[in-house]
Scaffold this motif. Structure first.
Motif, PDB file in Angstrom:
ATOM      1  N   SER A  80       0.782  -1.204   0.018  1.00 21.65           N
ATOM      2  CA  SER A  80      -0.154   0.005   0.043  1.00 21.65           C
ATOM      3  C   SER A  80       0.782   1.250  -0.191  1.00 21.65           C
ATOM      4  N   ALA A  81       0.275   2.521  -0.163  1.00 20.33           N
ATOM      5  CA  ALA A  81       1.033   3.646  -0.104  1.00 20.33           C
ATOM      6  C   ALA A  81       1.386   3.800   1.281  1.00 20.33           C
ATOM      7  N   ALA A  82       0.740   3.251   2.243  1.00 15.77           N
ATOM      8  CA  ALA A  82       1.425   3.501   3.468  1.00 15.77           C
ATOM      9  C   ALA A  82       2.466   2.556   3.842  1.00 15.77           C
ATOM     10  N   ALA A  83       2.388   1.436   3.335  1.00 11.72           N
ATOM     11  CA  ALA A  83       3.658   0.571   3.837  1.00 11.72           C
ATOM     12  C   ALA A  83       4.941   0.808   2.836  1.00 11.72           C
ATOM     13  N   SER A  84       4.446   1.456   1.632  1.00 14.97           N
ATOM     14  CA  SER A  84       5.882   1.777   0.754  1.00 14.97           C
ATOM     15  C   SER A  84       6.291   3.159   0.883  1.00 14.97           C
ATOM     16  N   GLY A  85       5.647   3.850   1.921  1.00  6.80           N
ATOM     17  CA  GLY A  85       6.188   5.301   2.044  1.00  6.80           C
ATOM     18  C   GLY A  85       7.368   5.233   3.103  1.00  6.80           C
ATOM     19  N   ALA A  86       7.326   6.277   3.870  1.00  6.77           N
ATOM     20  CA  ALA A  86       8.481   6.419   4.692  1.00  6.77           C
ATOM     21  C   ALA A  86       8.426   5.493   5.717  1.00  6.77           C
ATOM     22  N   GLY A  87       7.342   4.726   6.077  1.00  6.73           N
ATOM     23  CA  GLY A  87       7.307   3.710   7.183  1.00  6.73           C
ATOM     24  C   GLY A  87       7.694   2.468   6.763  1.00  6.73           C
ATOM     25  N   SER A  88       8.189   2.282   5.365  1.00  3.18           N
ATOM     26  CA  SER A  88       8.246   0.986   4.894  1.00  3.18           C
ATOM     27  C   SER A  88       9.290  -0.019   5.662  1.00  3.18           C
ATOM     28  N   GLU A  89      10.091   0.768   6.629  1.00  3.31           N
ATOM     29  CA  GLU A  89      11.261  -0.198   7.099  1.00  3.31           C
ATOM     30  C   GLU A  89      10.504  -0.927   8.289  1.00  3.31           C
ATOM     31  N   ALA A  90       9.149  -0.630   8.625  1.00  2.00           N
ATOM     32  CA  ALA A  90       8.549  -1.585   9.625  1.00  2.00           C
ATOM     33  C   ALA A  90       8.602  -2.981   9.486  1.00  2.00           C
ATOM     34  N   VAL A  91       8.597  -3.806  10.487  1.00  2.00           N
ATOM     35  CA  VAL A  91       8.784  -5.213  10.275  1.00  2.00           C
ATOM     36  C   VAL A  91       7.349  -5.678  10.191  1.00  2.00           C
ATOM     37  N   VAL A  92       6.621  -4.961  11.072  1.00  2.00           N
ATOM     38  CA  VAL A  92       4.908  -5.355  10.892  1.00  2.00           C
ATOM     39  C   VAL A  92       4.078  -3.964  11.107  1.00  2.00           C
ATOM     40  N   ARG A  93       3.351  -3.678  10.197  1.00  2.00           N
ATOM     41  CA  ARG A  93       2.541  -2.782  10.352  1.00  2.00           C
ATOM     42  C   ARG A  93       0.920  -3.100  10.308  1.00  2.00           C
ATOM     43  N   VAL A  94       0.126  -2.946  11.299  1.00  2.00           N
ATOM     44  CA  VAL A  94      -1.239  -3.481  11.450  1.00  2.00           C
ATOM     45  C   VAL A  94      -2.168  -2.283  11.289  1.00  2.00           C
ATOM     46  N   GLU A  95      -3.185  -2.428  10.245  1.00  2.00           N
ATOM     47  CA  GLU A  95      -4.016  -1.114  10.297  1.00  2.00           C
ATOM     48  C   GLU A  95      -5.501  -1.760  10.544  1.00  2.00           C
ATOM     49  N   GLY A  96      -6.210  -1.077  10.987  1.00  2.00           N
ATOM     50  CA  GLY A  96      -7.636  -1.389  11.049  1.00  2.00           C
ATOM     51  C   GLY A  96      -8.262  -2.789  11.243  1.00  2.00           C
ATOM     52  N   LEU A  97      -7.565  -3.414  11.950  1.00  2.00           N
ATOM     53  CA  LEU A  97      -7.552  -4.827  12.101  1.00  2.00           C
ATOM     54  C   LEU A  97      -8.720  -5.372  12.676  1.00  2.00           C
ATOM     55  N   ARG A  98      -9.675  -6.136  12.108  1.00  2.00           N
ATOM     56  CA  ARG A  98     -11.007  -6.562  12.955  1.00  2.00           C
ATOM     57  C   ARG A  98     -11.132  -8.100  12.481  1.00  2.00           C
ATOM     58  N   LYS A  99     -11.397  -8.688  13.641  1.00  2.00           N
ATOM     59  CA  LYS A  99     -11.728 -10.130  13.837  1.00  2.00           C
ATOM     60  C   LYS A  99     -12.941 -10.323  14.645  1.00  2.00           C
ATOM     61  N   SER A 100     -13.800 -11.202  14.193  1.00  2.00           N
ATOM     62  CA  SER A 100     -15.070 -11.658  15.016  1.00  2.00           C
ATOM     63  C   SER A 100     -15.130 -13.277  15.030  1.00  2.00           C
ATOM     64  N   PHE A 101     -15.448 -13.799  16.130  1.00  5.14           N
ATOM     65  CA  PHE A 101     -15.705 -15.118  16.034  1.00  5.14           C
ATOM     66  C   PHE A 101     -17.420 -15.235  16.334  1.00  5.14           C
ATOM     67  N   ASP A 157      -4.500  -0.871  15.495  1.00 10.16           N
ATOM     68  CA  ASP A 157      -3.479  -0.086  14.540  1.00 10.16           C
ATOM     69  C   ASP A 157      -2.167  -0.461  15.361  1.00 10.16           C
ATOM     70  N   LEU A 158      -1.129  -0.815  14.730  1.00 13.77           N
ATOM     71  CA  LEU A 158       0.144  -1.340  15.458  1.00 13.77           C
ATOM     72  C   LEU A 158       1.239  -1.156  14.534  1.00 13.77           C
ATOM     73  N   THR A 159       2.522  -0.554  14.791  1.00 13.24           N
ATOM     74  CA  THR A 159       4.023  -0.567  13.979  1.00 13.24           C
ATOM     75  C   THR A 159       4.590  -1.296  14.713  1.00 13.24           C
ATOM     76  N   VAL A 160       5.272  -1.917  14.266  1.00 16.55           N
ATOM     77  CA  VAL A 160       6.684  -2.553  15.061  1.00 16.55           C
ATOM     78  C   VAL A 160       7.890  -2.505  14.367  1.00 16.55           C
ATOM     79  N   MET A 161       8.763  -1.699  14.821  1.00 19.59           N
ATOM     80  CA  MET A 161      10.125  -1.375  13.946  1.00 19.59           C
ATOM     81  C   MET A 161      11.085  -2.409  14.129  1.00 19.59           C
ATOM     82  N   PRO A 162      12.139  -2.370  13.352  1.00 19.16           N
ATOM     83  CA  PRO A 162      13.059  -3.559  13.334  1.00 19.16           C
ATOM     84  C   PRO A 162      13.960  -3.280  14.805  1.00 19.16           C
ATOM     85  N   GLY A 163      14.082  -4.318  15.600  1.00 19.91           N
ATOM     86  CA  GLY A 163      14.725  -4.309  16.796  1.00 19.91           C
ATOM     87  C   GLY A 163      14.092  -3.797  17.712  1.00 19.91           C
TER      88      GLY A 163
END
Ligand code: ATP
Ligand code: MG
Length: 262
Positions: free
Chosen positions: A12-33, A43-49
């Motif tokens: 995505s634009a978000a993932a390929s932009g300045a923040g692309s070095e994130a190891v994990v980026r979670v956005e708007g994640l929803r889950k129901s059982f 929404d969560l971003t985890v950077m290297p290290g």
């Protein structure tokens, strides 16, 4: 920022932009059982290290979040990017990405019909087509790093809980992961045994491993984390530095939760 309605469109634009070095980026994640909405827009971003710890009450969705990050669960909406790749994109090789994400569970999940060394070499040999010789070399180095070099030939059923969990960590490291996910790795252990596992995790963090750790070990969270995330009923109610979260949290819910531990 991309929104959860974008569909599976790769990077995505978000993932390929300045923040692309994130190891994990979670956005708007929803889950129901069924009718139980367990994740309500994470929404969560985890950077290297980085070491990110997730705390929160039972049922708040911590495990489900981890399981969505490595696609043990399929999100209903939102995105998870792993090193810039959208895990929901059709052309993405999920298995190849998943090999780069190590997971350690509360219940060890070792193969009880194999010895310690074979537990560690199975995935590299079968999934990554590593030669047995190379896989054993890597396994022995990782077993050494968790203090179990002398246990390579041991039957896993003969190990203590702490030893089993250290084998589980060594086994995950044998895949040379870019990210390690830990889901309450010490919850099944006696307090005096937990320390040896936490010490291995502490060392891994100091070596620069990127880690997301669900834990109730608040002293560990406080001393090792770069960021502490408090989950409450499927949302991130508050996050921040360990200093802020443990000494001056903003939200009453965070204070109420931490009061049980402090
Ligand atoms: N596979 C599943 N099928 C149905 N419901 C599920 C499933 N997995 C989790 N849930 C439900 O989702 C909610 C959140 O569960 P989750 O395991 O993510 O919480 P948690 O924060 O990890 O809790 P704990 O601290 O007890 O491990 C719970 O109500 C749980 O019963
Ligand atoms: Mg859980």
């Amino acid at each position: 920022m991309a929104t959860s309605g974008n569909g599976a469109c790769g990077v995505s634009a978000a993932a390929s932009g300045a923040g692309s070095e994130a190891v994990v980026r979670v956005e708007g994640l929803r889950k129901s059982f069924g009718s139980n909405m367990v994740l309500r827009g994470i929404d969560l971003t985890v950077m290297p290290g980085q070491v990110v710890t997730i705390i929160g009450a039972s049922g708040s969705g911590k495990s489900t979040l981890l399981r969505c990050i490595n696609l043990l669960e399929t999100p209903d909406a939102g995105h998870v990017w792993f090193r810039g790749k959208d895990l929901a994109a059709e052309h993405v090789d999920i298995n190849a990405l998943r090999e780069k994400i190590g997971m350690v569970f509360q219940s060890f999940n070792l193969f009880n019909n194999m010895n310690v060394l074979d537990n560690c070499t199975l995935a590299p040999v079968t999934l990554k087509k590593t030669s047995r010789q190379e896989a054993e070399k890597v396994a022995l180095a990782n077993l050494d790093s968790v203090g179990l070099a002398d246990f390579a030939g041991a039957d896993v059923n003969t190990l203590s809980g702490g030893q089993k969990q250290r084998v589980a960590i060594a086994r995950a490291l044998c895949m040379k992961p870019d990210l390690m996910l830990f889901d309450e790795p010490t919850s099944a252990l006696d307090p005096e045994i937990s320390g040896e596992v936490l010490e291995v995790m502490r060392r891994l963090a100091s070596q620069g491993m990127t880690m997301v750790v669900v834990t109730h070990e608040m002293a560990f969270a406080r001393s090792v984390s770069d960021e502490v995330v408090f989950m409450d009923e499927g949302v991130i109610a508050e996050k921040g530095s360990p200093e802020k979260m443990f000494t001056d949290p903003e939200k009453p819910r965070t204070r109420e939760f931490l009061a049980r531990y402090l």
